[in-house]
Scaffold this motif. Structure first.
Motif, PDB file in Angstrom:
ATOM      1  N   ARG A  57       0.829  -1.211   0.000  1.00 50.84           N
ATOM      2  CA  ARG A  57       0.000   0.000   0.000  1.00 50.84           C
ATOM      3  C   ARG A  57       0.858   1.253   0.000  1.00 50.84           C
ATOM      4  O   ARG A  57       2.042   1.192   0.268  1.00 50.84           O
ATOM      5  N   ILE A  58       0.174   2.365  -0.257  1.00 54.56           N
ATOM      6  CA  ILE A  58       0.850   3.655  -0.176  1.00 54.56           C
ATOM      7  C   ILE A  58       0.240   4.387   1.026  1.00 54.56           C
ATOM      8  O   ILE A  58      -0.983   4.438   1.149  1.00 54.56           O
ATOM      9  N   VAL A  59       1.084   4.915   1.897  1.00 53.50           N
ATOM     10  CA  VAL A  59       0.557   5.671   3.045  1.00 53.50           C
ATOM     11  C   VAL A  59       1.203   7.051   3.109  1.00 53.50           C
ATOM     12  O   VAL A  59       2.275   7.274   2.540  1.00 53.50           O
TER      13      VAL A  59
ATOM     14  N   ASP B  28      -1.375   6.872   7.242  1.00 55.40           N
ATOM     15  CA  ASP B  28      -2.741   6.606   6.783  1.00 55.40           C
ATOM     16  C   ASP B  28      -2.724   6.259   5.291  1.00 55.40           C
ATOM     17  O   ASP B  28      -2.044   6.929   4.510  1.00 55.40           O
ATOM     18  N   PRO B  29      -3.505   5.242   4.912  1.00 49.64           N
ATOM     19  CA  PRO B  29      -3.525   4.824   3.508  1.00 49.64           C
ATOM     20  C   PRO B  29      -3.946   5.952   2.560  1.00 49.64           C
ATOM     21  O   PRO B  29      -4.849   6.728   2.883  1.00 49.64           O
ATOM     22  N   ILE B  30      -3.278   6.019   1.435  1.00 50.76           N
ATOM     23  CA  ILE B  30      -3.645   6.979   0.389  1.00 50.76           C
ATOM     24  C   ILE B  30      -4.338   6.177  -0.699  1.00 50.76           C
ATOM     25  O   ILE B  30      -3.770   5.209  -1.202  1.00 50.76           O
ATOM     26  N   THR B  31      -5.535   6.555  -1.034  1.00 57.72           N
ATOM     27  CA  THR B  31      -6.245   5.772  -2.041  1.00 57.72           C
ATOM     28  C   THR B  31      -6.427   6.523  -3.350  1.00 57.72           C
ATOM     29  O   THR B  31      -6.708   5.915  -4.376  1.00 57.72           O
ATOM     30  N   ALA B  32      -6.232   7.835  -3.308  1.00 63.21           N
ATOM     31  CA  ALA B  32      -6.411   8.607  -4.537  1.00 63.21           C
ATOM     32  C   ALA B  32      -5.377   8.154  -5.571  1.00 63.21           C
ATOM     33  O   ALA B  32      -4.203   8.015  -5.246  1.00 63.21           O
TER      34      ALA B  32
ATOM     35  N   ALA C 296      -1.397   9.591  -6.280  1.00 62.06           N
ATOM     36  CA  ALA C 296      -0.852  10.394  -5.186  1.00 62.06           C
ATOM     37  C   ALA C 296       0.321   9.628  -4.572  1.00 62.06           C
ATOM     38  O   ALA C 296       0.205   8.445  -4.259  1.00 62.06           O
ATOM     39  N   GLY C 297       1.439  10.314  -4.432  1.00 58.35           N
ATOM     40  CA  GLY C 297       2.646   9.637  -3.947  1.00 58.35           C
ATOM     41  C   GLY C 297       2.688   9.511  -2.435  1.00 58.35           C
ATOM     42  O   GLY C 297       2.067  10.289  -1.710  1.00 58.35           O
ATOM     43  N   GLY C 298       3.414   8.533  -1.940  1.00 56.01           N
ATOM     44  CA  GLY C 298       3.594   8.342  -0.502  1.00 56.01           C
ATOM     45  C   GLY C 298       4.585   7.231  -0.226  1.00 56.01           C
ATOM     46  O   GLY C 298       5.314   6.812  -1.131  1.00 56.01           O
ATOM     47  N   TYR C 299       4.599   6.779   1.030  1.00 54.67           N
ATOM     48  CA  TYR C 299       5.507   5.704   1.421  1.00 54.67           C
ATOM     49  C   TYR C 299       4.980   4.359   0.946  1.00 54.67           C
ATOM     50  O   TYR C 299       3.800   4.062   1.135  1.00 54.67           O
TER      51      TYR C 299
ATOM     52  N   ASP D 292      10.960   3.298   0.147  1.00 53.38           N
ATOM     53  CA  ASP D 292      10.749   3.840  -1.196  1.00 53.38           C
ATOM     54  C   ASP D 292       9.483   4.685  -1.214  1.00 53.38           C
ATOM     55  O   ASP D 292       8.557   4.458  -0.426  1.00 53.38           O
ATOM     56  N   SER D 293       9.436   5.623  -2.153  1.00 49.76           N
ATOM     57  CA  SER D 293       8.178   6.307  -2.389  1.00 49.76           C
ATOM     58  C   SER D 293       7.580   5.734  -3.668  1.00 49.76           C
ATOM     59  O   SER D 293       8.309   5.279  -4.549  1.00 49.76           O
TER      60      SER D 293
END
Ligand code: WTA
Length: 655
Positions: free
Chosen positions: A453-455, A460-464, A467-470, A508-509
């Motif tokens: 997942r990306i948070v 907090d999870p990013i669902t869009a 959109a970048g994250g961890y 990583d991002s």
């Protein structure tokens, strides 16, 4: 150039799964959907069934996963098996007995083939020799060898008797070897009289001698030396013995020792954002299961394949995808000793044609280097034996992807862009060739059983979409690292603590597009990726500071056409060395880094300065240096800068 977020955001091409490929694939869309369903509904059953189906157990396990001491997870822990048995002995029945397990080509063109039966014999002889030299279960054995069959034999021999190997890349310096010998308390070191690289002799034994001289505890009792080049070397009486002598008179009968599933198989050092490299260690059963399954799923390995992964055995890719994964599947592996463009730029393509390689796995940096040499080199050769290509090490820029696809894959081979790490043991996110379409630059979808997942900064999870994250993994998997050797706190701190031990944090991002495809952007910590090799800025800085002329140093990455990232070092020279010629000092500093780490860590660019930008709490502001190194305007907030004057000075710094 490595991809930037803009270049991959603009990437819209996609390449459909070929119906012919999908029809014969080890994993098709239906199986993929079923496995994903099972993994979500009942993960214990999912992993337990796979472990029973694909591995040979000496003692079956009852317990699939123990999570009481998370994040110290344990898999199949009451079961017993032997990794070497699973990679070699179980293929001795039937036709695979006389099938080539390993085809090796030396840089000088000599070729050697070992069938599974022959590999078994060589492994047993050497395993008995190790025992005869006093190696017992749990002892650490260091392997500092060129890419020769004996390196694979040594790894398997360790696994057979329960010794924990630690392979040290032969391009690492004596100092780096010394650090690893000390950290693991290795009892035995296996090396060679030298290695061939670009037609030149690499004096491995001399490096080993220097490492042993500096080693504080003198844990290494025996050095086993393979004769490879015939170079003159010093053999220390009572300590050094030749490979051929230790195996002479040994029996070829050496029963594989049943190991607990959680017994460590190997330790491998990798760079983090702080301090010295970490000794990541992996388990026996969980690791093997994941290496085996991913080889089968992602590379679609079949009995008739001749499979070539170009990684050195000194890296995790060499462990999982030169040795353990393919051998566990009974595949034929190809091993090449030397430099990619030696004696000329078509060496790889010529070997693919001559050996009929069908699966080829390499790194984007290599693809970019070949691309630069021009299309005529691959075009001289018949590459029609290839049916699948792979990539690992860094995000693949779409331009290199297209070249790989067209010039090497003839437009017909799927490309498996595999995202994973030393810590993950095996592939985590990759396009399954019979399932996922290829989008150049994306590593596609998580494999069955892997929950990626990306948070955001708060976890907090990013669902869009986009959109970048961890990039994090929120469920344990069997191939995951079991810890940092001798340092359990560092394991928790490096991979789990940031988000309250909830997720494995990859460092990583990444972003996910509307189809759920992952696009990895790169490291978010102070880890550089130079030619697909991980290097910590802290490691390179401490190598620079070890030079008497250097007061302080800061290292950042700059984009590089072939390497992906190159190293730029900002160096403050001590007062008394101010008069020294800067070119000479630069050369001395490069030599220093080569001496302390290895040539891969040599800075491309060294800039001398009087000050470094720091925050009021004394932290070097690397992002500012990064912009400066790239020649960009400073647009960041500099309000935390301790001394604004530093910035002004740096912008005018001389090379
Ligand atoms: C990077 C190598 C994007 C990433 C197996 C990761 C990648 C680090 C990919 C691990 C890929 C590796 N796409 N990035 N396909 N493969 N990376 O431990 O930053 O040497 O965290 O393992 O390489 O490097 P390591």
């Amino acid at each position: 150039m490595p991809p930037s977020i803009d270049s991959t955001l603009a990437e819209t091409r996609s390449f459909a799964v070929s119906a012919d490929f999908a029809r014969q694939a080890n994993m098709n869309a239906e199986t993929f959907a079923r496995l994903n369903r099972q993994a979500t509904e009942d993960p214990h059953r999912f992993w337990g069934d796979l472990a029973r189906e694909y591995l040979d157990w000496d003692l079956p396990f009852q317990q699939v996963l123990e999570a009481d001491h998370a994040p110290f997870y344990r898999w199949f822990s009451d079961g017993q098996l032997n990794v070497a048995h699973n990679c070699v002995d179980r293929h001795l029945q039937g036709a695979t007995r006389h099938k080539a397990a390993l085809i090796w080509e030396g840089e000088d063109g000599s070729v050697k083939t070992l069938t599974y039966a022959q590999l078994h014999r060589e492994m047993c002889l050497f395993a008995n020799a190790l025992k005869h030299q006093g190696v017992q279960k749990g002892d650490r054995v260091a392997i500092y060898m060129p890419m020769v069959p004996e390196a694979v034999i040594a790894m398997l021999a360790c696994a057979r008797i329960g010794a924990i190997h630690t392979v040290v890349f032969s391009g690492f310096s004596a100092e780096a070897l010394k650090d690893r010998l000390e950290d693991t308390d290795a009892k035995i070191l296996i090396t060679a009289d030298g290695a061939w690289r670009v037609g030149k002799l690499v004096p491995l034994k001399r490096h080993a001698d220097q490492a042993l001289l500096r080693e504080r505890e003198h844990s290494v009792q025996r050095v086993i030396v393979l004769r490879r080049t015939g170079a003159e070397i010093d053999m220390q009486e009572g300590r050094d013995v030749w490979w051929e002598d230790v195996i002479s008179g040994m029996s070829a009968d050496c029963p594989a020792l049943p190991m607990q599933a959680e017994d460590p198989l190997f330790i491998l050092y990798t760079s983090g954002s702080t301090g010295r490299p970490k000794g990541v260690f992996h388990s026996s059963a969980g690791y093997l299961l994941w290496a085996m399954l991913t080889t089968r799923w992602v590379f679609d390995v079949k009995p008739a394949d001749v499979y070539w992964c170009t990684a050195d055995i000194g890296w995790i890719t060499g462990h999982s995808y030169v040795v353990y994964g393919p051998l566990a599947n009974g595949a034929t592996i190809f091993l090449y000793e030397g430099a990619p463009m030696y004696p000329q730029p078509d060496r790889f393509w010529e070997m693919i044609a001559r050996h009929g390689i069908s699966i080829f796995y390499t790194a984007p940096t290599a693809v970019r280097a070949f691309m630069k040499m021009g299309d005529e080199w691959p075009q001289r050769h018949d590459l029609s034996s290839l049916r699948l290509l792979g990539s690992v090490g860094e995000p693949m820029n779409p331009e290199a992807w297209m070249w790989y696809h067209e010039q090497i894959g003839g437009g017909r081979c799927p490309i498996a862009d595999t995202w994973w790490q030393t810590e993950t043991g095996g592939h985590m996110i990759a396009p399954l060739p019979g399932v996922a379409v290829n989008k150049p630059g994306s590593c596609a979808l998580p494999l069955p059983g892997i929950s990626a997942r990306i948070v955001n900064d708060h976890g907090d999870p990013i669902t869009a979409p986009d959109a970048g994250g961890y990039l994090i993994i929120d469920r344990p998997w069997p191939g995951m690292l079991r810890g940092v050797w001798g340092n359990p706190e560092r394991y928790v701190e490096s991979y789990w603590a940031k988000f309250g031990n909830r997720y494995y944090i990859a460092g990583d991002s990444a972003r996910c597009d509307a189809d759920g495809y992952f696009w990895v952007m790169g490291r978010i910590d102070d880890v550089l990726n130079v030619s697909g090799h991980r290097l910590g800025t802290a490691e390179v800085e401490s190598a620079l500071v070890a030079h008497p002329a250097v007061a302080e140093a800061a290292v950042v990455g700059i984009p590089h056409e072939i390497k992906g990232e190159a190293i730029c070092a900002f160096v403050i020279v001590k007062h008394q060395y101010q008069g020294v010629d800067r070119d000479e000092l630069g050369a001395a500093l490069r030599a220093q880094v080569t001496e302390l780490i290895g040539a891969i860590a040599r800075p491309d660019d060294i800039r001398f300065t009087d000050a470094l930008p720091k925050t009021r709490s004394g932290k070097i502001m690397r992002r500012l240096l990064r912009s400066l190194a790239r020649g960009e305007d400073i647009t960041q907030d500099t309000s935390t800068l301790e001394d604004e004057g530093t910035l002004q000075h740096l912008t005018t710094v001389k090379k």
